[in-house]
Design a protein around this motif. Structure first.
Motif, PDB file in Angstrom:
ATOM      1  N   GLY A  57       0.784  -1.230   0.000  1.00 10.55           N
ATOM      2  CA  GLY A  57       0.000   0.000   0.000  1.00 10.55           C
ATOM      3  C   GLY A  57       0.812   1.274   0.000  1.00 10.55           C
ATOM      4  O   GLY A  57       0.392   2.284  -0.581  1.00 10.55           O
ATOM      5  N   TYR A  58       2.005   1.257   0.637  1.00  5.89           N
ATOM      6  CA  TYR A  58       2.764   2.491   0.815  1.00  5.89           C
ATOM      7  C   TYR A  58       4.216   2.384   0.374  1.00  5.89           C
ATOM      8  O   TYR A  58       5.022   3.262   0.684  1.00  5.89           O
ATOM      9  CB  TYR A  58       2.706   2.925   2.286  1.00  5.89           C
ATOM     10  N   GLY A  59       4.536   1.327  -0.341  1.00  7.82           N
ATOM     11  CA  GLY A  59       5.898   1.190  -0.821  1.00  7.82           C
ATOM     12  C   GLY A  59       6.887   1.068   0.326  1.00  7.82           C
ATOM     13  O   GLY A  59       6.672   0.318   1.272  1.00  7.82           O
ATOM     14  N   VAL A 269       9.887  -6.754  -0.331  1.00 12.02           N
ATOM     15  CA  VAL A 269       9.371  -7.547  -1.446  1.00 12.02           C
ATOM     16  C   VAL A 269       8.019  -6.999  -1.906  1.00 12.02           C
ATOM     17  O   VAL A 269       7.761  -6.836  -3.108  1.00 12.02           O
ATOM     18  CB  VAL A 269       9.256  -9.033  -1.061  1.00 12.02           C
ATOM     19  N   ALA A 270       7.134  -6.706  -0.939  1.00 11.53           N
ATOM     20  CA  ALA A 270       5.819  -6.166  -1.284  1.00 11.53           C
ATOM     21  C   ALA A 270       5.942  -4.802  -1.950  1.00 11.53           C
ATOM     22  O   ALA A 270       5.230  -4.506  -2.925  1.00 11.53           O
ATOM     23  CB  ALA A 270       4.948  -6.065  -0.032  1.00 11.53           C
ATOM     24  N   ALA A 275       3.623  -2.360  -4.994  1.00  9.72           N
ATOM     25  CA  ALA A 275       3.266  -0.945  -4.821  1.00  9.72           C
ATOM     26  C   ALA A 275       3.123  -0.241  -6.174  1.00  9.72           C
ATOM     27  O   ALA A 275       4.043  -0.245  -6.989  1.00  9.72           O
ATOM     28  CB  ALA A 275       4.313  -0.234  -3.968  1.00  9.72           C
ATOM     29  N   GLY A 276       1.955   0.345  -6.417  1.00  7.26           N
ATOM     30  CA  GLY A 276       1.718   1.105  -7.627  1.00  7.26           C
ATOM     31  C   GLY A 276       1.606   0.293  -8.904  1.00  7.26           C
ATOM     32  O   GLY A 276       1.621   0.856 -10.001  1.00  7.26           O
ATOM     33  N   THR A 277       1.495  -1.028  -8.783  1.00 10.67           N
ATOM     34  CA  THR A 277       1.451  -1.885  -9.978  1.00 10.67           C
ATOM     35  C   THR A 277       0.038  -2.229 -10.414  1.00 10.67           C
ATOM     36  O   THR A 277      -0.164  -2.712 -11.524  1.00 10.67           O
ATOM     37  CB  THR A 277       2.207  -3.201  -9.720  1.00 10.67           C
ATOM     38  N   GLY A 278      -0.928  -2.039  -9.532  1.00 10.88           N
ATOM     39  CA  GLY A 278      -2.286  -2.409  -9.865  1.00 10.88           C
ATOM     40  C   GLY A 278      -2.581  -3.879  -9.714  1.00 10.88           C
ATOM     41  O   GLY A 278      -3.666  -4.350 -10.095  1.00 10.88           O
ATOM     42  N   VAL A 279      -1.634  -4.640  -9.138  1.00 13.00           N
ATOM     43  CA  VAL A 279      -1.898  -6.059  -8.869  1.00 13.00           C
ATOM     44  C   VAL A 279      -3.007  -6.137  -7.829  1.00 13.00           C
ATOM     45  O   VAL A 279      -2.883  -5.567  -6.744  1.00 13.00           O
ATOM     46  CB  VAL A 279      -0.631  -6.778  -8.368  1.00 13.00           C
ATOM     47  N   PRO A 280      -4.108  -6.821  -8.119  1.00  9.71           N
ATOM     48  CA  PRO A 280      -5.259  -6.803  -7.204  1.00  9.71           C
ATOM     49  C   PRO A 280      -5.052  -7.692  -5.980  1.00  9.71           C
ATOM     50  O   PRO A 280      -4.303  -8.664  -6.009  1.00  9.71           O
ATOM     51  CB  PRO A 280      -6.399  -7.357  -8.068  1.00  9.71           C
ATOM     52  N   GLY A 281      -5.726  -7.325  -4.883  1.00 10.08           N
ATOM     53  CA  GLY A 281      -5.815  -8.188  -3.711  1.00 10.08           C
ATOM     54  C   GLY A 281      -4.572  -8.274  -2.856  1.00 10.08           C
ATOM     55  O   GLY A 281      -4.463  -9.173  -2.014  1.00 10.08           O
ATOM     56  N   GLY A 293       3.030 -15.228  -7.424  1.00 10.11           N
ATOM     57  CA  GLY A 293       3.046 -16.126  -8.562  1.00 10.11           C
ATOM     58  C   GLY A 293       3.006 -15.384  -9.882  1.00 10.11           C
ATOM     59  O   GLY A 293       3.645 -15.787 -10.856  1.00 10.11           O
ATOM     60  N   THR A 294       2.280 -14.272  -9.922  1.00 10.67           N
ATOM     61  CA  THR A 294       2.163 -13.485 -11.152  1.00 10.67           C
ATOM     62  C   THR A 294       3.418 -12.657 -11.415  1.00 10.67           C
ATOM     63  O   THR A 294       3.938 -12.631 -12.539  1.00 10.67           O
ATOM     64  CB  THR A 294       0.947 -12.540 -11.063  1.00 10.67           C
ATOM     65  N   GLN A 295       3.914 -11.972 -10.370  1.00 11.37           N
ATOM     66  CA  GLN A 295       5.050 -11.072 -10.533  1.00 11.37           C
ATOM     67  C   GLN A 295       6.390 -11.800 -10.630  1.00 11.37           C
ATOM     68  O   GLN A 295       7.318 -11.316 -11.272  1.00 11.37           O
ATOM     69  CB  GLN A 295       5.103 -10.068  -9.385  1.00 11.37           C
ATOM     70  N   LEU A 296       6.501 -12.956  -9.944  1.00 16.10           N
ATOM     71  CA  LEU A 296       7.727 -13.752 -10.026  1.00 16.10           C
ATOM     72  C   LEU A 296       7.395 -15.114 -10.626  1.00 16.10           C
ATOM     73  O   LEU A 296       7.367 -15.275 -11.820  1.00 16.10           O
ATOM     74  CB  LEU A 296       8.379 -13.878  -8.646  1.00 16.10           C
TER      75      LEU A 296
END
Length: 424
Positions: A57-59, A269-270, A275-281, A293-296
């Motif tokens: 949420g806040y990088g 890691v988060a 952060a700022g990617t629009g990956v949901p949930g 799983g999606t990002q890596l």
């Protein structure tokens, strides 16, 4: 009879502190352990929820909170360990001796609430991990987590070492599962450095910061650590005491340092991946699993789930152990381990049974824990500053001043949170 026989066997196997001193570094290794048990409570599932939520949420904004909270944890756990070493009694036992009857009952009641909030986070975390790995219903996963924790505590009948080794093994799983992902993540070094500067971005970030604090400086483990060092080894000279004190500090730096690395890995890691990617949930544990799983890849996702499972198992066992120390110390009462496990497990099962969002329950449980910190810290600072209690191990004035500042920061942070939430 089995437990008594095991305790006597353990006593026969125990070497003297003088023998350990003569063994050099091998003797120091033999003393290490209590801080690693305490460290598990600092990387429980509540940390997963708060740290990943903060990073997503806040990088890198709240990196400084994790660093400060870990430094606080080192100071606090060193005081708790020293208290047990100096007096041969736990913090709850000493509170009972030095507080009024009603003060003791109040301290016990709030400590039990803290233990319940702790167990809520740990059982939910284990249940979510089992759901992610095997598709088990959350309620079934909660029952399994509670049973595993009970089994871990059964190792205590064989002495402190088997329990400590099991906990260290699970801590190693957590470390590998998360730090390995950190090394595969493209971290923005500049943003990470900027995150070391204190700051917030509204009430939601303050809630998460308070949750991080509650998940890092755990009230129940403040009570527990003093019991882990009491009567562990008998000191027969001033040299013995100094040896155990020095080795205890090394134990705390190593144990809390590993816990801090794990916590920092979660947030970084988060921040780097979500952060700022629009990956949901990514504000939920399930979403974090899917996002990794999606990002890596699947390796990162399942590494996260396995680490979460190990965290739930280990921290639940440590939490139940702390509950025993709290009740026995404040009330001089001891209930059967199975009954205690069932009593602390019940609220978590209710939450799981009613379908409450597990991640939100985890974050809120950590906020509750943060409100219990002052009630553990205040008597700890007070008692370790009393020469009549600590003898030669009484706090230095600088140490007491630093501990008072830590307590004041915690109280102030919680006060701001209450004001912003209800009156701001």
């Amino acid at each position: 009879m089995g437990a008594i026989a095991a305790a006597r066997a353990e006593q026969r196997r125990t070497v003297t502190v003088e023998q350990l001193r003569r063994r050099g570094w091998r003797g120091r290794l033999a003393v290490l352990g209590p801080a690693f048990v305490a460290a598990v409570a600092y990387v429980d599932p509540g940390n997963f929820a708060t740290n990943f939520s903060a990073g997503a949420g806040y990088g890198y904004l709240l990196v400084w909170v994790i660093v400060v909270a870990n430094l606080m944890a080192m100071l606090i756990q060193s005081l708790s360990a020293k208290l047990g070493l100096a007096t041969g009694r736990s913090l709850p036992e000493l509170c009972r001796e030095h507080l009024s009857r009603w003060g003791t009952r109040f301290m016990w009641a709030q400590a039990e609430l803290v233990a319940i909030a702790t167990d809520l986070a740990e059982v939910i975390g284990g249940a979510v991990a089992l759901h992610l790995l095997f598709g088990l219903p959350l309620l079934h996963g909660g029952l399994i987590t509670g049973a595993i924790a009970f089994g871990l505590l059964g190792l205590q009948s064989r002495g402190h070492r088997p329990f400590e080794r099991a906990i260290v093994f699970l801590l190693a799983i957590i470390l590998v599962g998360l730090v390995s992902t950190l090394f595969r993540t493209d971290v923005d070094a500049g943003a990470l450095a900027a995150g070391l500067v204190p700051g917030f971005a509204g009430i939601d970030s303050l809630v998460l910061a308070t949750g991080i604090l509650g998940a890092t400086v755990m009230p129940h483990v403040i009570y527990l650590h003093s019991a882990l060092t009491q009567r562990r080894l008998v000191c027969r000279s001033a040299e013995d005491t100094r040896f155990l004190l020095r080795t205890g500090r090394t134990d705390i730096v190593l144990g809390m340092g590993l816990a801090g690395l794990v916590n920092l890995s979660m947030l970084v890691v988060a921040a780097a991946l979500f952060a700022g990617t629009g990956v949901p949930g990514t504000d939920t544990l399930e979403g974090i699993f899917a996002g990794l799983g999606t990002q890596l890849d699947a390796v990162a996702a399942y590494g996260f789930a396995i680490a979460l499972l190990a965290s739930g198992f280990a921290s639940s066992g440590v939490g139940t152990y702390a509950g025993q120390v709290i009740m026995e110390g404040f009330l001089r009462r001891r209930i059967p381990l199975l009954l205690r496990r069932l009593l602390t497990l019940a609220p978590a099962l209710v939450v799981l049974g009613f379908g409450v969002d597990p991640t939100q329950a985890l974050v809120l449980s950590q906020v509750v824990l943060s409100f219990g910190i002052p009630f553990a810290l205040a008597p700890l600072v007070w008692l370790t500053a009393k020469r009549s209690v600590m003898g030669e191990l009484v706090n230095h004035r600088v140490t007491t001043a630093a501990a008072i500042v830590v307590t004041a920061v915690v109280v102030a942070l919680n006060g701001v949170l209450v004001w912003e939430t209800f009156g701001g």
